[in-house]
Design a protein around this motif. Structure first.
Motif, PDB file in Angstrom:
ATOM      1  N   THR A 269       0.618  -1.251   0.049  1.00  0.00           N
ATOM      2  CA  THR A 269      -0.030  -0.006   0.136  1.00  0.00           C
ATOM      3  C   THR A 269       0.803   1.317   0.049  1.00  0.00           C
TER       4      THR A 269
ATOM      5  N   THR B 265       0.237  10.646 -10.153  1.00  0.00           N
ATOM      6  CA  THR B 265       0.924   9.373 -10.036  1.00  0.00           C
ATOM      7  C   THR B 265       2.257   9.500  -9.399  1.00  0.00           C
TER       8      THR B 265
ATOM      9  N   LEU C 158      -8.271  -3.302 -17.031  1.00  0.00           N
ATOM     10  CA  LEU C 158      -8.595  -1.947 -16.584  1.00  0.00           C
ATOM     11  C   LEU C 158      -9.675  -1.826 -15.773  1.00  0.00           C
ATOM     12  N   GLN C 159     -10.705  -2.802 -16.172  1.00  0.00           N
ATOM     13  CA  GLN C 159     -12.185  -2.592 -15.259  1.00  0.00           C
ATOM     14  C   GLN C 159     -11.798  -3.199 -13.748  1.00  0.00           C
TER      15      GLN C 159
ATOM     16  N   ALA D 223      -9.091  -3.007 -12.285  1.00  0.00           N
ATOM     17  CA  ALA D 223      -8.303  -1.674 -11.526  1.00  0.00           C
ATOM     18  C   ALA D 223      -9.448  -0.847 -10.984  1.00  0.00           C
ATOM     19  N   LYS D 224     -10.279  -0.383 -11.942  1.00  0.00           N
ATOM     20  CA  LYS D 224     -11.027   0.557 -11.750  1.00  0.00           C
ATOM     21  C   LYS D 224     -12.117   0.299 -10.524  1.00  0.00           C
TER      22      LYS D 224
ATOM     23  N   LYS E 127     -11.474  -1.881  -8.100  1.00  0.00           N
ATOM     24  CA  LYS E 127     -10.701  -1.653  -6.842  1.00  0.00           C
ATOM     25  C   LYS E 127     -10.592  -0.172  -6.050  1.00  0.00           C
ATOM     26  N   ARG E 128     -10.277   0.658  -7.214  1.00  0.00           N
ATOM     27  CA  ARG E 128      -9.844   2.073  -7.100  1.00  0.00           C
ATOM     28  C   ARG E 128     -11.252   2.924  -6.665  1.00  0.00           C
ATOM     29  N   ASP E 129     -12.157   2.473  -7.253  1.00  0.00           N
ATOM     30  CA  ASP E 129     -13.265   3.237  -6.881  1.00  0.00           C
ATOM     31  C   ASP E 129     -13.727   2.768  -5.520  1.00  0.00           C
ATOM     32  N   ALA E 130     -13.387   1.625  -4.685  1.00  0.00           N
ATOM     33  CA  ALA E 130     -13.661   1.264  -3.661  1.00  0.00           C
ATOM     34  C   ALA E 130     -13.096   1.943  -2.518  1.00  0.00           C
ATOM     35  N   LEU E 131     -11.959   2.863  -2.921  1.00  0.00           N
ATOM     36  CA  LEU E 131     -11.145   3.670  -2.001  1.00  0.00           C
ATOM     37  C   LEU E 131     -11.737   4.853  -2.070  1.00  0.00           C
ATOM     38  N   ASP E 132     -11.746   5.576  -0.668  1.00  0.00           N
ATOM     39  CA  ASP E 132     -11.965   6.971  -0.450  1.00  0.00           C
ATOM     40  C   ASP E 132     -10.864   7.879  -1.075  1.00  0.00           C
ATOM     41  N   GLY E 133     -11.327   8.832  -1.464  1.00  0.00           N
ATOM     42  CA  GLY E 133     -10.160  10.065  -1.893  1.00  0.00           C
ATOM     43  C   GLY E 133      -9.452   9.784  -3.240  1.00  0.00           C
TER      44      GLY E 133
END
Lengths: 356, 356
Positions: free
Chosen positions: B262, B292, B344-345, B347-348, B350-356
């Motif tokens: 992380t 990035t 890509l889907q 990854a998206k 998983k990323r959408d599940a993160l705040d901020g």
């Protein structure tokens, strides 16, 4: 052709200045350019005295009432009679909003495949009108394709033969080589296509996230070919400069090579990192992980298209990056502190040289 | 021992509430804990009636005048008599500022190797006093090491034998396994060491960039060993919770394994990407590249230390990431659109599940 005119809904007086009437022809273009340059150098509150008979000096331009924070500029005659946005999402919506705020076009027309969404964008004040076919948008249209990059060349190819002289098509696509090769025969013709890439965006989607300042202070690459007429290059350059961008001219291949490094490889890396996160570790992420993976939230369809259009340079960039990560890995396994520190120091120096 | 008392410079009355006098001993600790719990459940404006003779019920706590936005909380008796920050940089300064704002400690003492910088931090209101040796900070000190992670274990080992009973040392280091192994013999003793990692930070350096809200809403990992006394675990947990953090307990090895994914691997990736940027391409970067690579601006010395302390898990993580980038590379070279889109889907999602 469906036109839903939004002008009747306008109610806020934003500017009274010299305007070209909608039915004036291309013949007045040279005079118009002189006029625009003159008008921009004048105090906007002074009445312009150089308008020919085809210009109305009393036309009232009204900003829409429903678009918060987006008002027509009051300082210049618009660069363009008609701005046509094909694909009114985050980028298209932001171009419309930025052009509206800066008074770059007398009218802004939206084109899209979803009439309901287009109508919402019109009602939100991004557009004056919507049409289903950009070739019907009127004379001297400045058309910007903001559709997925892999669909642009074919769509432009279909539309160009039906456009009147004086129209020009550019785009906001993230890759340029394939598209510009496919449309190379149109360079120097009238109407014409000339590629652009305003380097600004967001991982969000939809005109609801549009930002009239998205482009301000950023770089736009234009990719004219040797056959393009200087006046067309100037016209496209002026448009992006009018949105507050620094305009840079590159060959389409140079553009794609550079953007592989600065945008496409970073997107893949962000995606690979986001993908590596286990659910149990999610609570153990900090702002660093969030920042490094932010762009992985981008639309997978859009990004699949971008990566495929620039597959060679991106794959080569990924290979180089794997090698660099291998350098770090070996230094770590060997406990080579000076090598690690040197790698991190070089990276910091380069990152510190970037703004933002 | 050098003590430069800052209290004379305080002038803003921030709170009048029950306070423990500086010379009270460890004997009152149990009663004090009950008292604190009681006080936190009471209306802060009510006068406390349970204070023993060793507590002053009229002591005036004043916030420093020179630290904008940082004021003592008015709602609770402080958790700690004396908070000692060893290493008053961005993290140490932020802990001091956050503890000050939330009234977590009656006094905050700074320790550092650069007396001039420490004095600046004191004058800026982060500290009440500065000392050169944390063992001289007084009874029941709550000591937080915010020095580079590779120096913590040795320094703690030197100090612990000289601390009075009632003191506790924790830290804010980004790795835990080596440090906690080196200090394992102190688990369950009094004084003791118990590892922490508040997962919050910035690529910036120095207390000038300290943020009293840096920790609010974020996660802190504590890494107690089986021998630690429950009261010590509770004490450390309460401190971080008092800064607004969610406190999670992991073994030191679990922590390092998770943080490799992380935080440490993302740092290397950001550095490798920043390093790949040529000077001529700098103008062609957008907000995606900036985001990035943001953490690549972090201090190379600090990060060399972090990576070396967690070399195995980070090297393994880098190997896995290279393999994942290889998957993308192969899909691109093969023009495998479904594979790319699927990568890509995922990854998206998983990323959408993160705040901020």
């Amino acid at each position: 052709m469906k036109i839903a005119d939004n002008r009747a809904r306008h109610s806020t007086l934003a500017a009274i200045c010299c305007r070209r009437t909608a039915n004036s022809g291309r013949a007045a273009a040279t005079q118009r350019e002189r006029h625009e340059a003159d008008a921009r150098s004048q105090n906007a509150n002074q009445k312009c005295t150089c308008a020919p008979a085809t210009w109305s000096s009393t036309r009232i331009h009204r900003a829409p009432v429903t678009m918060p924070g987006i008002m027509a500029a009051t300082t210049a005659v618009p660069l363009e009679e008609t701005l046509v946005i094909v694909g009114v999402g985050l980028i298209g919506g932001s171009i419309a909003a930025a052009a509206r705020r800066r008074g770059l076009a007398r009218q802004i027309i939206g084109v899209g495949r979803n009439p309901e969404r287009l109508e919402q964008a019109r009602q939100a004040g991004f557009l004056d009108a919507v049409v289903t076919d950009p070739a019907t948008a009127g004379p001297n249209a400045f058309i910007v394709f903001c559709t997925p990059v892999n669909h642009i060349a074919a769509a432009v190819e279909r539309i160009l033969p039906r456009l009147p002289a004086g129209a020009i098509i550019t785009d906001a696509g993230s890759t340029k080589r394939r598209m510009c090769e496919a449309l190379a025969d149109w360079a120097g013709r009238d109407p014409t296509f000339l590629g652009s890439h305003p380097i600004a965006g967001s991982e969000k989607q939809g005109f609801e996230h549009a930002d009239p300042e998205l482009f301000a202070g950023r770089t736009c690459v234009i990719t004219p070919l040797s056959g393009h007429r200087p006046a067309d290059i100037t016209r496209v350059r002026r448009f992006w400069a009018g949105l507050g961008m620094t305009v840079v001219s590159l060959s389409p291949a140079e553009h794609d090579q550079a953007l592989a490094s600065t945008s496409h490889v970073p997107h893949v890396v962000a995606a690979a990192l986001a993908d590596s996160l286990s659910e149990s570790d999610r609570r153990l992420t900090g702002t660093g992980f969030a920042s490094t993976t932010r762009i992985a939230a981008g639309d997978p369809d859009l990004w699949t298209a971008i990566l495929c259009e620039n597959a060679g340079p991106v794959a080569d960039g990924l290979l180089r990056l794997q090698a660099r990560l291998g350098d770090f890995e070996r230094a770590l396994r060997a406990g080579d502190v000076p090598a690690l520190k040197s790698l991190l120091q070089t990276a910091k120096t380069k990152r510190d040289a970037l703004d933002g």
